[in-house]
Design an enzyme around this catalytic site. Structure first.
Site, PDB file in Angstrom:
ATOM      1  N   ASP A  67       8.561  41.519  96.154  1.00  0.00           N
ATOM      2  CA  ASP A  67       8.352  42.803  95.477  1.00  0.00           C
ATOM      3  C   ASP A  67       8.572  43.985  96.423  1.00  0.00           C
ATOM      4  O   ASP A  67       8.484  45.142  95.996  1.00  0.00           O
ATOM      5  CB  ASP A  67       6.964  42.872  94.811  1.00  0.00           C
ATOM      6  CG  ASP A  67       5.811  42.646  95.778  1.00  0.00           C
ATOM      7  OD1 ASP A  67       5.944  41.813  96.702  1.00  0.00           O
ATOM      8  OD2 ASP A  67       4.760  43.302  95.617  1.00  0.00           O
ATOM      9  N   HIS A  68       8.903  43.695  97.681  1.00  0.00           N
ATOM     10  CA  HIS A  68       9.175  44.767  98.646  1.00  0.00           C
ATOM     11  C   HIS A  68      10.625  44.771  99.130  1.00  0.00           C
ATOM     12  O   HIS A  68      11.048  45.716  99.795  1.00  0.00           O
ATOM     13  CB  HIS A  68       8.222  44.655  99.843  1.00  0.00           C
ATOM     14  CG  HIS A  68       6.789  44.883  99.474  1.00  0.00           C
ATOM     15  ND1 HIS A  68       6.097  46.022  99.812  1.00  0.00           N
ATOM     16  CD2 HIS A  68       5.918  44.136  98.730  1.00  0.00           C
ATOM     17  CE1 HIS A  68       4.862  45.957  99.326  1.00  0.00           C
ATOM     18  NE2 HIS A  68       4.731  44.820  98.662  1.00  0.00           N
ATOM     19  N   HIS A 143      -1.713  40.256 106.545  1.00  0.00           N
ATOM     20  CA  HIS A 143      -1.305  39.988 105.159  1.00  0.00           C
ATOM     21  C   HIS A 143      -0.801  38.550 104.966  1.00  0.00           C
ATOM     22  O   HIS A 143      -0.094  38.263 104.004  1.00  0.00           O
ATOM     23  CB  HIS A 143      -0.222  41.007 104.774  1.00  0.00           C
ATOM     24  CG  HIS A 143       0.185  40.955 103.329  1.00  0.00           C
ATOM     25  ND1 HIS A 143      -0.714  40.951 102.296  1.00  0.00           N
ATOM     26  CD2 HIS A 143       1.408  40.904 102.754  1.00  0.00           C
ATOM     27  CE1 HIS A 143      -0.057  40.901 101.141  1.00  0.00           C
ATOM     28  NE2 HIS A 143       1.226  40.861 101.386  1.00  0.00           N
ATOM     29  N   ASP A 214       1.365  45.882 102.819  1.00  0.00           N
ATOM     30  CA  ASP A 214       0.221  45.172 102.235  1.00  0.00           C
ATOM     31  C   ASP A 214      -0.643  44.629 103.366  1.00  0.00           C
ATOM     32  O   ASP A 214      -0.131  44.106 104.361  1.00  0.00           O
ATOM     33  CB  ASP A 214       0.715  43.991 101.393  1.00  0.00           C
ATOM     34  CG  ASP A 214       1.451  44.445 100.148  1.00  0.00           C
ATOM     35  OD1 ASP A 214       1.613  45.659  99.968  1.00  0.00           O
ATOM     36  OD2 ASP A 214       1.880  43.568  99.366  1.00  0.00           O
TER      37      ASP A 214
HETATM   38 ZN   LIG Z   1       2.835  41.516  99.860  1.00  0.00          ZN
END
Ligand SMILES: [Zn+2]
Ligand SMILES: [Zn+2]
Lengths: 310, 310
Positions: A67-68, A143, A214
């Site tokens: 998602d990044h 993370h 994150d």
């Molecule tokens: Zn992440």
């Protein structure tokens, strides 16, 4: 200098929030835009903003979760077809693996870019970029997967030559202005002696923007966010969800607030909002945080935040 | 059986058309959806449709250009988090390289799917899938990069047992119905002799849908489209742009019409529309084509086309 949030959601696209991408607009400062993370659909969001892809000079990736990064191949390919100055290079900073992902995507799809990509795969913490106007430092967060936070430090602006004051004193413009600007003492043709230092304004302190990937709450976030004008922190979870946040390697809104307070950050922007928090519930995330820290805001897609000088 | 067009644009996303993705909805036929190409943002489009990701049983990739595949990593990752039946496998068909692209993307991003992917990398032309209800044939087209067209052939439906007619004749339901359905001759308890063949309706001819990847006009398109109920053909260019289309390995609307006519296709759907053709200009593409072929239509994003039996 502005932050434009192109995607403020967590994990998967939702109807109201795309996955992560943040633009740091440095148009006045260096006629450039820097992107922080490029989730799938970032080029679609850019199409709906007024960012021009060829102005994107640098891309900083915090971590390699899909998602990044899944918007990178599409953004980079499309950038070849946009704007007149097609050969503008781009530099991509990120954890080891980012080059393999991009090169494989471009090679399999036989995408031939009109501009070069320079890769800076991070291994050590510290300064990853520095020139006359900006420095960027990176440190590791917590993370599960390697995740970096970035601290973007604008260099102080030297004081401006006070031209109006010189004009009032009837000192004619010319090479003498350059000397005065450098702080030299000058004897004018009419015999007057003027000291440049008397005609230079206050220097302007550079701004500090910290953008974290994150992470769980971690000490490096505090170091990166030290005295930042703006701290951008994830807030995947809300008040009372500390255990859940910890087990998923994420943070709550109140943990982000603790980091902001310990760092002495002036403003806290919360992003990476779970799809569970829609509408009023997202407002609630902000409200809970504001009880502990005045200058906090949950951002939404396409929101632009101006970062003023002190 | 319906076609749902999730992305109908060419090359890059435009405000009105996303890059290519086509869903063949086979919910009545096999409680499944098949995707043809997965451009970036397909998962976003699906979010705005009523397709459930876990229903996607098969993905057919025509060719590896970015605007046809860059949505795959995101779609496949997100599919892990959607629906209750998380372990539903998926099969992906496409040119050699598709596996490397997907596996690299999933590995770099540390995406761990909850379901298995089976890859079928195509090397030869011919039948790539066949079961009791459908067969899919693939042939190579002419697009510079290896590009496939797919011909989806529904098997004929056997005639239905005419239950109403049996009831009228006061033949009670029970195991005897099974025998009659298989066309057997049966002696009833009351002595009557009935022949199953008299109680079975007309068989229903299966439908044929042909979905072609990007291509110049080529003979294999005609073979794949033979007597198709629906032929989906790219139309990146318009009337009078044959040279441009040829040099970019694409087709004009009128070349697509020639293919449809030579193949005897019943309906022609034009997609992969360049961003140069917006609004009225896209209507013009359709109008030009209709002068040569009655049943033609330029599709738009989210359009659903029903494919009726003959
Ligand atoms: Zn992440
Ligand atoms: Zn293509």
């Amino acid at each position: 200098m502005q932050l434009e949030f192109l995607g403020t959601g967590a994990g998967q696209p939702a109807k109201s929030r795309n996955v992560t991408a943040i633009a740091l607009r440095l148009l006045d400062e260096r006629n450039a835009v820097w992107l922080f993370d490029v989730g799938e659909g970032t080029q679609h969001q850019i199409l709906r903003s007024n960012i021009r892809p060829r102005k994107v000079e640098k891309i900083f990736i915090t971590h390699l979760h899909g998602d990044h990064i899944f918007g990178l191949p599409g953004f980079l390919s499309s950038r070849s077809f946009q704007g007149s100055d097609e050969h503008e290079p781009i530099t991509i900073y990120g954890p080891k693996g980012i080059k393999r992902f991009i090169e494989t995507s471009l090679s399999v799809s036989e995408s031939h870019l009109t501009y070069p990509i320079e890769y800076v795969e991070l291994t050590n913490e510290g300064t990853v970029f520095e020139d006359k106007t900006f420095a960027v430092e990176a440190m590791k967060l917590d993370h599960g997967i390697t995740s970096y936070g970035y601290r973007i430090v604008e260099k102080d602006h030297a004081g401006e030559l006070q031209v109006d004051k010189l004009k009032t004193m009837q000192i004619p413009s010319g090479p003498v202005y350059g000397k005065l600007k450098r702080g030299e003492t000058v004897t004018l043709p009419d015999g007057r002696v003027v000291n440049g230092a008397d005609f230079i304004g206050q220097p302007q302190k550079g701004r500090i923007v910290t953008i974290l990937g994150d992470t769980r709450k971690t000490q490096n976030s505090v170091i990166l966010g030290k005295n930042a004008d703006v701290l951008v922190h994830e807030s995947t979870y809300g008040k009372g969800e500390g255990k859940l946040a910890r087990s998923h390697h994420h943070s709550t809104n109140l943990q982000a607030v603790e980091v902001a307070k310990q760092a002495g950050a002036k403003k806290l922007l919360l992003t990476h909002i779970s799809a569970r928090y829609v509408g009023k519930l997202a407002m609630e995330l902000e409200k809970q945080a504001r009880e502990e820290f005045e200058n906090v805001h949950v951002v939404h897609d396409f929101e632009v935040i101006e970062i003023p000088f002190e």
